[in-house]
Design a protein around this motif. Structure first.
Motif, PDB file in Angstrom:
ATOM      1  N   HIS A 221       1.643   4.378  -1.094  1.00  0.00           N
ATOM      2  CA  HIS A 221       1.231   5.738  -1.636  1.00  0.00           C
ATOM      3  C   HIS A 221       2.388   6.778  -0.750  1.00  0.00           C
ATOM      4  O   HIS A 221       3.033   6.471   0.447  1.00  0.00           O
ATOM      5  CB  HIS A 221       0.008   5.905  -1.467  1.00  0.00           C
ATOM      6  CG  HIS A 221      -0.648   5.981  -0.145  1.00  0.00           C
ATOM      7  ND1 HIS A 221      -0.365   6.559   0.903  1.00  0.00           N
ATOM      8  CD2 HIS A 221      -1.395   4.786   0.372  1.00  0.00           C
ATOM      9  CE1 HIS A 221      -1.255   6.420   2.019  1.00  0.00           C
ATOM     10  NE2 HIS A 221      -1.682   4.956   1.622  1.00  0.00           N
TER      11      HIS A 221
ATOM     12  N   GLN B 232      -4.482   0.415 -10.168  1.00  0.00           N
ATOM     13  CA  GLN B 232      -4.409   1.118  -9.050  1.00  0.00           C
ATOM     14  C   GLN B 232      -5.350   2.294  -8.964  1.00  0.00           C
ATOM     15  O   GLN B 232      -5.880   2.545  -8.380  1.00  0.00           O
ATOM     16  CB  GLN B 232      -3.012   1.970  -8.886  1.00  0.00           C
ATOM     17  CG  GLN B 232      -3.056   2.429  -7.465  1.00  0.00           C
ATOM     18  CD  GLN B 232      -3.331   1.601  -5.985  1.00  0.00           C
ATOM     19  OE1 GLN B 232      -3.285   0.323  -6.282  1.00  0.00           O
ATOM     20  NE2 GLN B 232      -3.944   2.117  -5.070  1.00  0.00           N
TER      21      GLN B 232
ATOM     22  N   SER C 127       0.334   7.649  -6.502  1.00  0.00           N
ATOM     23  CA  SER C 127      -0.112   8.579  -5.684  1.00  0.00           C
ATOM     24  C   SER C 127       0.687  10.080  -6.064  1.00  0.00           C
ATOM     25  O   SER C 127      -0.176  11.057  -5.600  1.00  0.00           O
ATOM     26  CB  SER C 127       0.492   8.164  -4.504  1.00  0.00           C
ATOM     27  OG  SER C 127       1.798   8.160  -4.273  1.00  0.00           O
TER      28      SER C 127
ATOM     29  N   GLN D 187       1.866   2.017  -7.359  1.00  0.00           N
ATOM     30  CA  GLN D 187       1.100   2.534  -6.494  1.00  0.00           C
ATOM     31  C   GLN D 187       1.604   3.988  -6.120  1.00  0.00           C
ATOM     32  O   GLN D 187       1.233   4.910  -5.892  1.00  0.00           O
ATOM     33  CB  GLN D 187       1.071   1.754  -5.226  1.00  0.00           C
ATOM     34  CG  GLN D 187       0.324   0.432  -5.259  1.00  0.00           C
ATOM     35  CD  GLN D 187       0.090  -0.399  -4.155  1.00  0.00           C
ATOM     36  OE1 GLN D 187       1.109  -0.634  -3.486  1.00  0.00           O
ATOM     37  NE2 GLN D 187      -1.110  -0.955  -3.750  1.00  0.00           N
TER      38      GLN D 187
ATOM     39  N   ARG E  55       4.592  -3.520  -8.573  1.00  0.00           N
ATOM     40  CA  ARG E  55       3.108  -3.149  -7.929  1.00  0.00           C
ATOM     41  C   ARG E  55       3.212  -1.762  -6.902  1.00  0.00           C
ATOM     42  O   ARG E  55       2.625  -1.071  -7.100  1.00  0.00           O
ATOM     43  CB  ARG E  55       2.348  -4.280  -7.538  1.00  0.00           C
ATOM     44  CG  ARG E  55       0.949  -3.929  -7.076  1.00  0.00           C
ATOM     45  CD  ARG E  55       0.135  -5.099  -6.429  1.00  0.00           C
ATOM     46  NE  ARG E  55       0.002  -6.172  -7.563  1.00  0.00           N
ATOM     47  CZ  ARG E  55      -0.867  -6.281  -8.329  1.00  0.00           C
ATOM     48  NH1 ARG E  55      -1.669  -4.992  -8.545  1.00  0.00           N
ATOM     49  NH2 ARG E  55      -1.040  -7.042  -8.956  1.00  0.00           N
TER      50      ARG E  55
ATOM     51  N   ASP F   6       0.923  -1.229  -0.049  1.00  0.00           N
ATOM     52  CA  ASP F   6      -0.081   0.102  -0.136  1.00  0.00           C
ATOM     53  C   ASP F   6       0.862   1.321   0.146  1.00  0.00           C
ATOM     54  O   ASP F   6       0.760   2.047   0.771  1.00  0.00           O
ATOM     55  CB  ASP F   6      -0.696   0.042   1.051  1.00  0.00           C
ATOM     56  CG  ASP F   6      -2.145   1.020   0.935  1.00  0.00           C
ATOM     57  OD1 ASP F   6      -2.384   1.358  -0.057  1.00  0.00           O
ATOM     58  OD2 ASP F   6      -2.625   1.624   2.291  1.00  0.00           O
TER      59      ASP F   6
ATOM     60  N   GLU G 187      -8.345   2.855  -6.482  1.00  0.00           N
ATOM     61  CA  GLU G 187      -8.900   4.124  -5.973  1.00  0.00           C
ATOM     62  C   GLU G 187     -10.524   4.543  -5.833  1.00  0.00           C
ATOM     63  O   GLU G 187     -10.913   4.932  -4.977  1.00  0.00           O
ATOM     64  CB  GLU G 187      -8.041   5.339  -6.403  1.00  0.00           C
ATOM     65  CG  GLU G 187      -6.606   5.044  -6.293  1.00  0.00           C
ATOM     66  CD  GLU G 187      -6.213   5.078  -5.078  1.00  0.00           C
ATOM     67  OE1 GLU G 187      -6.616   6.034  -4.050  1.00  0.00           O
ATOM     68  OE2 GLU G 187      -5.130   4.649  -4.747  1.00  0.00           O
TER      69      GLU G 187
ATOM     70  N   ASN H 144      -2.887  -3.412   1.197  1.00  0.00           N
ATOM     71  CA  ASN H 144      -3.953  -2.507   0.344  1.00  0.00           C
ATOM     72  C   ASN H 144      -5.277  -2.880   0.789  1.00  0.00           C
ATOM     73  O   ASN H 144      -5.809  -4.099   0.863  1.00  0.00           O
ATOM     74  CB  ASN H 144      -3.868  -3.026  -1.153  1.00  0.00           C
ATOM     75  CG  ASN H 144      -4.721  -1.997  -1.953  1.00  0.00           C
ATOM     76  OD1 ASN H 144      -5.869  -1.684  -1.787  1.00  0.00           O
ATOM     77  ND2 ASN H 144      -4.044  -1.571  -3.170  1.00  0.00           N
TER      78      ASN H 144
END
Length: 352
Positions: free
Chosen positions: A198, A298, A239, A235, A231, A196, A302, A217
């Motif tokens: 970001h 991604q 972001s 991400q 991946r 995850d 979101e 995530n």
């Protein structure tokens, strides 16, 4: 900064993050933090302790105790300031930090599950088996991405949903690199990624930058924690695009200026990341073919996150998608134009 759980700062020396709700054991975070220390990765809040207890007859992780980082701000603050100012010097430092994180996580031992053992022909098994054994499971990557697109289409309503449906075929083509990888195997190793990653997970503090929160995530249930490093990279790059959208909406930054900043920041981050992997003789950790389809996936996630948890966040992924696909349409309709480049939690949760 942490919205899913509850963090308490004690005497500006330690931070106690209470998990809400407590997480059943085994939980990956204590092992990950311990391994990062062993691997010499220090760009995170130093881990001190994990508090556990019995809940409903089962042992649970109750809290994590880490060191306090003085003057720390998360990326939904400091990175938005960078976007407003148009500065991107930070990108190289964050790219190197991300590469160092992946280099450390790539050495985390993996104990294969029963199903993995059954499908691993001739592969080493058992505790301590190399986490990078075997290529990424391409079919699984395709299914995961296509499921995210389908769900994003299903949960995004109104004018946004209608516009998104018009882009669905283009987005599926963007996922084509994953489809092609079924016949042309992805050879990048699987590693334990952050999951995850970001800018909100990147703290800018008195002595530099630090990455936090290894809980995965929130839009993916039962995901294999071992994934291609691309991946995490995707991400993080998406972001940056979200930061640009926040700067537009909350700080009045002109859209063209914000989009140009995001492109420069993305390029600087990726260049530093590649250079660091090359310097450590591990360029194999990044398969660049995967970055763009993972970025598209991604943005779908979101939209899913916005639908499930924070509807007002929808503007950010929708803004990014408009930046990508409206620019492409404009370029395609103008003969002399140059094709546009392809370049949790959320800042909205901090707005009362």
């Amino acid at each position: 900064m942490d919205q899913t759980n509850h963090s308490v700062i004690v005497d500006e020396r330690v931070v106690v993050k209470w998990l809400t709700p407590p997480a059943p054991l085994p939980h990956p975070t204590p092992d990950i933090l311990a391994h990062l220390v062993e691997a010499g990765f220090n760009d995170t809040a130093p881990p001190y302790a994990a508090l556990t207890g019995v809940v409903n007859g089962r042992e649970h992780l109750l809290a994590l105790v880490t060191g306090y980082l003085p003057d720390a701000r998360d990326g939904w603050e400091w990175c938005v300031d960078e976007a407003v100012a148009g500065t991107t010097a930070f990108a190289a430092a964050v790219g190197r930090l991300t590469a160092d994180l992946h280099l450390a996580l790539s050495t985390l031992p993996h104990s294969p599950t029963t199903s993995e053992v059954a499908h691993a022909e001739g592969a080493a098994t058992g505790p301590g088996a190399a986490p990078a054994a075997g290529p990424a499971p391409a079919a699984g990557l395709v299914e995961r991405a296509e499921a995210a697109l389908s769900e994003a289409l299903a949960v995004t309503g109104g004018e946004d949903g209608a516009w998104l449906a018009e882009q669905a075929e283009v987005m599926r083509r963007e996922l084509g690199a994953l489809t092609a990888s079924v016949t042309t195997p992805v050879t990048t190793p699987l590693i334990r990624i952050h999951g995850d990653l970001h800018v909100g997970q990147i703290l800018q503090w008195r002595d530099g930058y630090a990455v936090i929160d290894f809980d995965g995530n929130p839009t993916v249930a039962d995901a294999d924690p071992r994934q291609p490093a691309a991946r995490d990279v995707a991400q993080l790059t998406t972001s940056l695009e979200h930061v640009a959208q926040v700067a537009i909406k909350r700080r009045g930054t002109p859209p063209d200026q914000a989009a140009a900043w995001a492109r420069r920041a993305r390029a600087g981050l990726l260049a530093a990341y590649r250079d660091r992997l090359a310097a450590r003789h591990r360029p194999d950790l990044l398969d660049e073919r995967l970055i763009r389809p993972f970025e598209v996936e991604q943005e779908c996630r979101e939209l899913i996150y916005a639908a499930r948890h924070l509807p007002r966040w929808r503007y950010a992924p929708m803004g990014v998608l408009h930046t990508w696909y409206d620019a492409r349409k404009t370029a395609a309709s103008t003969p002399a134009a140059t094709p546009a480049p392809n370049p949790a939690r959320k800042p909205e949760e901090n707005i009362a």
